[in-house]
Design an enzyme around this catalytic site. Sequence first.
Site, PDB file in Angstrom:
ATOM      1  N   ASP A 145      20.737   6.683  -6.325  1.00 53.45           N
ATOM      2  CA  ASP A 145      21.316   8.039  -6.240  1.00 53.45           C
ATOM      3  C   ASP A 145      22.463   8.047  -5.231  1.00 53.45           C
ATOM      4  O   ASP A 145      22.621   7.097  -4.464  1.00 53.45           O
ATOM      5  CB  ASP A 145      20.232   9.056  -5.849  1.00 53.45           C
ATOM      6  CG  ASP A 145      19.681   8.840  -4.441  1.00 53.45           C
ATOM      7  OD1 ASP A 145      18.448   8.749  -4.268  1.00 53.45           O
ATOM      8  OD2 ASP A 145      20.500   8.739  -3.498  1.00 53.45           O
ATOM      9  N   HIS A 181      21.008  -2.184  -5.112  1.00 51.43           N
ATOM     10  CA  HIS A 181      20.461  -2.158  -6.480  1.00 51.43           C
ATOM     11  C   HIS A 181      21.327  -1.334  -7.432  1.00 51.43           C
ATOM     12  O   HIS A 181      20.882  -0.955  -8.519  1.00 51.43           O
ATOM     13  CB  HIS A 181      19.024  -1.627  -6.474  1.00 51.43           C
ATOM     14  CG  HIS A 181      18.063  -2.568  -5.813  1.00 51.43           C
ATOM     15  ND1 HIS A 181      16.820  -2.188  -5.384  1.00 51.43           N
ATOM     16  CD2 HIS A 181      18.165  -3.884  -5.503  1.00 51.43           C
ATOM     17  CE1 HIS A 181      16.202  -3.221  -4.837  1.00 51.43           C
ATOM     18  NE2 HIS A 181      16.990  -4.262  -4.889  1.00 51.43           N
TER      19      HIS A 181
HETATM   20  C1  LIG Z   1       7.723  -6.264  -8.062  1.00 50.73           C
HETATM   21  C2  LIG Z   1       8.165  -7.387  -7.173  1.00 50.73           C
HETATM   22  C3  LIG Z   1       7.066  -8.290  -6.749  1.00 50.73           C
HETATM   23  N1  LIG Z   1       9.241  -8.152  -7.868  1.00 50.73           N
HETATM   24  C4  LIG Z   1      10.323  -8.515  -7.177  1.00 50.73           C
HETATM   25  O1  LIG Z   1      10.470  -8.291  -6.004  1.00 50.73           O
HETATM   26  C5  LIG Z   1      11.376  -9.186  -8.010  1.00 50.73           C
HETATM   27  C6  LIG Z   1      11.047 -10.680  -8.177  1.00 50.73           C
HETATM   28  C7  LIG Z   1      11.025 -11.420  -6.914  1.00 50.73           C
HETATM   29  C8  LIG Z   1      12.097 -11.922  -6.279  1.00 50.73           C
HETATM   30  N2  LIG Z   1      11.698 -12.536  -5.120  1.00 50.73           N
HETATM   31  C9  LIG Z   1      10.365 -12.451  -5.010  1.00 50.73           C
HETATM   32  C10 LIG Z   1       9.499 -12.893  -4.005  1.00 50.73           C
HETATM   33  C11 LIG Z   1       8.166 -12.654  -4.152  1.00 50.73           C
HETATM   34  C12 LIG Z   1       7.713 -11.952  -5.309  1.00 50.73           C
HETATM   35  C13 LIG Z   1       8.597 -11.481  -6.298  1.00 50.73           C
HETATM   36  C14 LIG Z   1       9.918 -11.727  -6.138  1.00 50.73           C
HETATM   37  N3  LIG Z   1      12.691  -8.989  -7.403  1.00 50.73           N
HETATM   38  C15 LIG Z   1      13.787  -9.034  -8.219  1.00 50.73           C
HETATM   39  O2  LIG Z   1      13.744  -9.261  -9.405  1.00 50.73           O
HETATM   40  C16 LIG Z   1      15.127  -8.782  -7.530  1.00 50.73           C
HETATM   41  C17 LIG Z   1      15.773  -7.469  -8.028  1.00 50.73           C
HETATM   42  C18 LIG Z   1      14.912  -6.318  -7.729  1.00 50.73           C
HETATM   43  C19 LIG Z   1      15.679  -5.013  -8.015  1.00 50.73           C
HETATM   44  C20 LIG Z   1      15.062  -4.254  -9.174  1.00 50.73           C
HETATM   45  N4  LIG Z   1      15.717  -2.942  -9.304  1.00 50.73           N
HETATM   46  C21 LIG Z   1      15.295  -1.852  -8.691  1.00 50.73           C
HETATM   47  N5  LIG Z   1      15.957  -0.649  -8.794  1.00 50.73           N
HETATM   48  C22 LIG Z   1      17.194  -0.564  -9.585  1.00 50.73           C
HETATM   49  C23 LIG Z   1      16.893  -0.024 -10.896  1.00 50.73           C
HETATM   50  C24 LIG Z   1      16.365   1.382 -10.858  1.00 50.73           C
HETATM   51  O3  LIG Z   1      16.350   2.026  -9.807  1.00 50.73           O
HETATM   52  O4  LIG Z   1      15.995   1.820 -11.937  1.00 50.73           O
HETATM   53  S1  LIG Z   1      13.892  -1.949  -7.699  1.00 50.73           S
HETATM   54  C25 LIG Z   1      13.412  -0.300  -7.410  1.00 50.73           C
HETATM   55  O5  LIG Z   1      12.056  -0.389  -7.052  1.00 50.73           O
HETATM   56  C26 LIG Z   1      11.963  -0.445  -5.657  1.00 50.73           C
HETATM   57  C27 LIG Z   1      11.092   0.708  -5.317  1.00 50.73           C
HETATM   58  O6  LIG Z   1      10.710   0.645  -4.090  1.00 50.73           O
HETATM   59  P1  LIG Z   1      10.828   1.885  -3.056  1.00 50.73           P
HETATM   60  O7  LIG Z   1      12.228   2.367  -3.025  1.00 50.73           O
HETATM   61  O8  LIG Z   1      10.193   1.401  -1.838  1.00 50.73           O
HETATM   62  O9  LIG Z   1       9.964   3.057  -3.751  1.00 50.73           O
HETATM   63  P2  LIG Z   1       8.371   3.143  -3.903  1.00 50.73           P
HETATM   64  O10 LIG Z   1       8.113   4.246  -4.832  1.00 50.73           O
HETATM   65  O11 LIG Z   1       7.784   1.796  -4.193  1.00 50.73           O
HETATM   66  O12 LIG Z   1       7.858   3.545  -2.420  1.00 50.73           O
HETATM   67  C28 LIG Z   1       8.245   4.780  -1.872  1.00 50.73           C
HETATM   68  C29 LIG Z   1       7.765   4.737  -0.419  1.00 50.73           C
HETATM   69  O13 LIG Z   1       8.220   5.933   0.224  1.00 50.73           O
HETATM   70  C30 LIG Z   1       7.143   6.548   0.898  1.00 50.73           C
HETATM   71  N6  LIG Z   1       7.400   8.002   0.862  1.00 50.73           N
HETATM   72  C31 LIG Z   1       7.192   8.862  -0.170  1.00 50.73           C
HETATM   73  N7  LIG Z   1       7.609  10.119   0.189  1.00 50.73           N
HETATM   74  C32 LIG Z   1       8.100  10.015   1.466  1.00 50.73           C
HETATM   75  C33 LIG Z   1       8.674  10.948   2.389  1.00 50.73           C
HETATM   76  N8  LIG Z   1       8.834  12.233   2.094  1.00 50.73           N
HETATM   77  N9  LIG Z   1       9.075  10.493   3.592  1.00 50.73           N
HETATM   78  C34 LIG Z   1       8.916   9.166   3.936  1.00 50.73           C
HETATM   79  N10 LIG Z   1       8.375   8.224   3.095  1.00 50.73           N
HETATM   80  C35 LIG Z   1       7.984   8.657   1.888  1.00 50.73           C
HETATM   81  C36 LIG Z   1       5.873   6.137   0.158  1.00 50.73           C
HETATM   82  O14 LIG Z   1       4.788   6.140   1.049  1.00 50.73           O
HETATM   83  C37 LIG Z   1       6.233   4.704  -0.288  1.00 50.73           C
HETATM   84  O15 LIG Z   1       5.896   3.758   0.726  1.00 50.73           O
HETATM   85  C38 LIG Z   1      13.319  -0.215  -5.059  1.00 50.73           C
HETATM   86  O16 LIG Z   1      13.851  -1.437  -4.671  1.00 50.73           O
HETATM   87  C39 LIG Z   1      14.095   0.360  -6.229  1.00 50.73           C
HETATM   88  O17 LIG Z   1      15.458   0.079  -6.153  1.00 50.73           O
HETATM   89  N11 LIG Z   1      16.075  -9.800  -7.889  1.00 50.73           N
HETATM   90  C40 LIG Z   1      15.943 -11.045  -7.394  1.00 50.73           C
HETATM   91  O18 LIG Z   1      15.023 -11.367  -6.681  1.00 50.73           O
HETATM   92  O19 LIG Z   1      16.960 -11.896  -7.761  1.00 50.73           O
HETATM   93  C41 LIG Z   1      16.865 -13.274  -7.279  1.00 50.73           C
HETATM   94  C42 LIG Z   1      17.262 -13.287  -5.795  1.00 50.73           C
HETATM   95  C43 LIG Z   1      16.350 -13.617  -4.802  1.00 50.73           C
HETATM   96  C44 LIG Z   1      16.765 -13.717  -3.464  1.00 50.73           C
HETATM   97  C45 LIG Z   1      18.046 -13.385  -3.080  1.00 50.73           C
HETATM   98  C46 LIG Z   1      18.894 -13.024  -4.106  1.00 50.73           C
HETATM   99  C47 LIG Z   1      18.486 -12.974  -5.476  1.00 50.73           C
END
Ligand SMILES: CC(C)NC(=O)[C@H](Cc1c[nH]c2ccccc12)NC(=O)[C@H](CCCC/N=C(/NCCC(=O)O)S[C@H]1O[C@H](COP(=O)(O)OP(=O)(O)OC[C@H]2O[C@@H](n3cnc4c(N)ncnc43)[C@H](O)[C@@H]2O)[C@@H](O)[C@H]1O)NC(=O)OCc1ccccc1
Length: 228
Positions: A94, A109
């Site tokens: 956003d 991202h």
């Molecule tokens: C699921 C996970 C295990 N998989 C990965 O991580 C994968 C694979 C992987 C890579 N390395 C690894 C190592 C180990 C395991 C797996 C991997 N990663 C990838 O594929 C990445 C690409 C990942 C990107 C995917 N695209 C997104 N978004 C865009 C699209 C779209 O938005 O549609 S990810 C998307 O999900 C993620 C969500 O996470 P959060 O933003 O944290 O949101 P979430 O809902 O989970 O949590 C919200 C938090 O807020 C809190 N909260 C809620 N309300 C409030 C409030 N009011 N106030 C404060 N806090 C609050 C909650 O308590 C909670 O904690 C964000 O990153 C978001 O962008 N690419 C990559 O690694 O390429 C190679 C590389 C490696 C190294 C260096 C370079 C390249």
Amino acid sequence: MAELRNIVVLTGAGISAESGIDTFRDAGGLWEKHRVEDVATPQGYERDPALVQRFYDARREAVQKVSPNPAHEALARLDREWEGGLLIVTQNVDDLHERAGASRVVHMHGELLSALCPICERRHRWTGPLIERPECPSCEARSLRPDVVWFGEMPYQMDRIYAALRRADLFVSIGTSGAVYPAAGFVRDAREYGARTLELNLERGEGSYWFDESQQGRAGELVPAWVD
Ligand SMILES: CC(C)NC(=O)[C@H](Cc1c[nH]c2ccccc12)NC(=O)[C@H](CCCC/N=C(/NCCC(=O)O)S[C@H]1O[C@H](COP(=O)(O)OP(=O)(O)OC[C@H]2O[C@@H](n3cnc4c(N)ncnc43)[C@H](O)[C@@H]2O)[C@@H](O)[C@H]1O)NC(=O)OCc1ccccc1
């Protein structure tokens, strides 16, 4: 304590929650309504581009109906007033950081309001697809895709982000579950380079163990309190 000059702030969906934007993993979040594999992977886009376009269209509409909240505004204030180094690295697609007035922002991202042509690699302001593969205004290929980083794809501006982490005296993580890499690994990178680390989140994230300090609460309260 070493003099505080360079700050890196990582933000996630939690910072936009109080603006009315769905997070991903919380109850009622995006990943409850959509299968990640279908809407946020290159393979999903190949399989059904219309489904993916509709998913991002709906998020574009949602973002245009909401406004930045006090957490975005506090970071924009910090950006205006902080003379030292500052980089706001957001996982969010956003534009609420910029609408609050922040400029030192990196969208690792991608961005909802941007379209990418994978053929000529040019980016265009998103003017709404209404069809599966919109035509690229530059090379006329039927190729435009959402300019977001899907799972398995390389995040944007990683060199700039790692350079800022290497210089950081302070690393602050706001509103992220720490579930997605490489963003989830930044706290450990920053620690290795000697930075102090602070987590501001509704609940402890998956990487909470690595933070020197962790405050639980709503970003709309915690962030202004931290900045001011
Ligand atoms: C699921 C996970 C295990 N998989 C990965 O991580 C994968 C694979 C992987 C890579 N390395 C690894 C190592 C180990 C395991 C797996 C991997 N990663 C990838 O594929 C990445 C690409 C990942 C990107 C995917 N695209 C997104 N978004 C865009 C699209 C779209 O938005 O549609 S990810 C998307 O999900 C993620 C969500 O996470 P959060 O933003 O944290 O949101 P979430 O809902 O989970 O949590 C919200 C938090 O807020 C809190 N909260 C809620 N309300 C409030 C409030 N009011 N106030 C404060 N806090 C609050 C909650 O308590 C909670 O904690 C964000 O990153 C978001 O962008 N690419 C990559 O690694 O390429 C190679 C590389 C490696 C190294 C260096 C370079 C390249």
